[in-house]
Design an enzyme around this catalytic site. Sequence first.
Site, PDB file in Angstrom:
ATOM      1  CB  CYS A 103       1.438   6.959 -11.670  1.00 47.11           C
ATOM      2  SG  CYS A 103       1.016   6.362 -10.015  1.00 47.11           S
ATOM      3  CB  CYS A 138      -1.658   7.957  -9.702  1.00 48.09           C
ATOM      4  SG  CYS A 138      -0.121   7.911  -8.797  1.00 48.09           S
ATOM      5  CG  ASP A 139      -3.149   8.947 -13.121  1.00 47.93           C
ATOM      6  OD1 ASP A 139      -3.471   9.445 -12.028  1.00 47.93           O
ATOM      7  OD2 ASP A 139      -2.193   9.359 -13.802  1.00 47.93           O
TER       8      ASP A 139
END
Lengths: 108, 320
Positions: B145, B148-149
């Site tokens: 992701c 997300c990261d």
Amino acid sequence: MSDNIETLTDATFDEQVKSSDVPVLVDFWAEWCGPCKMISPVLEEIAEEQAGKIRIGKLNIDDNLDVTRRYEVLSIPTLILFKDGEVAARLIGAKPKGALLEEISAYL
Amino acid sequence: MPERRKVVIVGSGPAGLTAALYTGRAMLNPLVIEGEPSSTSDQPGGQLMLTTDVENYPGFVDGIMGPELMGIMRAQAVRFDAELRTAKVSRVDLTPWPFHVWVGDPDAAEPTVLADTLIVATGARSLMLGVPNEDRLLGYGVSTCATCDGFFFRDQPIAVVGGGDSALEEAIFLARFGSKVTIIHRRDELRASKIMRGRAMANDKIEFKWNSVVTDIVGDTKVSGLRLRDTVTGEESDFPTAALFVAIGHEPNSSLFKGQLELEANGYVRTFDGTTRTSVDGVFACGDVQDDYYRQAITSAGSGCMAAIDAERWLEMRGE
């Protein structure tokens, strides 16, 4: 955010988490993270149901880089459970309520 | 007695929620079993929950964020009395009619819900590499992701493995953060669309490592590098990186229906005659679980609409 969830910051983290009598579950999150939003209601439920046994706090990683770096968070959502001020468990990624409870129940 | 519903929809990406919108407006009070929180595409809202800007969904001139789009679709379905349940289907039995659907304990004697029609919209999920240290380092530099990261790898080298649109999209997004982004691809050309190829090639921070496969991920407490093998010479090499984002394609979430619905050789649910009908009368499939070719949010939504209309007419014909 519900009354049962505390907001944590770099400035207040040690005071709120390290000296707690009950375990504290810290949710490292950010506004732009889809899976983080999904576990928010789950955490609110747990905070309400397990009131007195656990405290739950949210730490916005955008605004609180010190704590985020200190615990080497490299993925969100990351949930870290602190017991007696020490890291007791670390959970990475969004999970259903049952799976979350299972992982933290041993420490409550 | 388990509750009985005219329409049960499994999955809540663009296909499932569009099917819910249409069957909701048709006063069929659909039940959507939307899945459970996870950090993979197997979650309520589906794959778009892990994306940022969606620029090719009609109606949004300036684009829209994936999670926001899914929030709107959900609200629109709820407006027409679709009921959404945050749970996962654990088992189905499509032999009896109405169909049996279990949520929770799959061994329970009684199913949770009886469905007059079932709409399968379970989507697809990201493939993982399957190399030795991938699981251990997931969340410590290995990620599926980017949105997300990516943030955590500011000014650090980032690798993306894959050669399709999603790999390039991730790489372009990650170039906002990383010192450089290297796309590792097993061939010497990309299967991505022309517009995405153009954007990636034009990005100063993006480099390509052709004819290379990842054979292992290196790192003690977090990723420090990769082991690569050259697909032409067979030579192995070390490749330093702080992060590896995996975008090598998808597989359909069809295991729930194995042995009950006819599947294609690659696991996708087979649909018939340009409709959403499956091999079981009264069961319809839409979205990425039955589409290994177009795989767009808009085609998913379109086929979700088709499934709703197919289910509605099927119920009418039965006099339900």
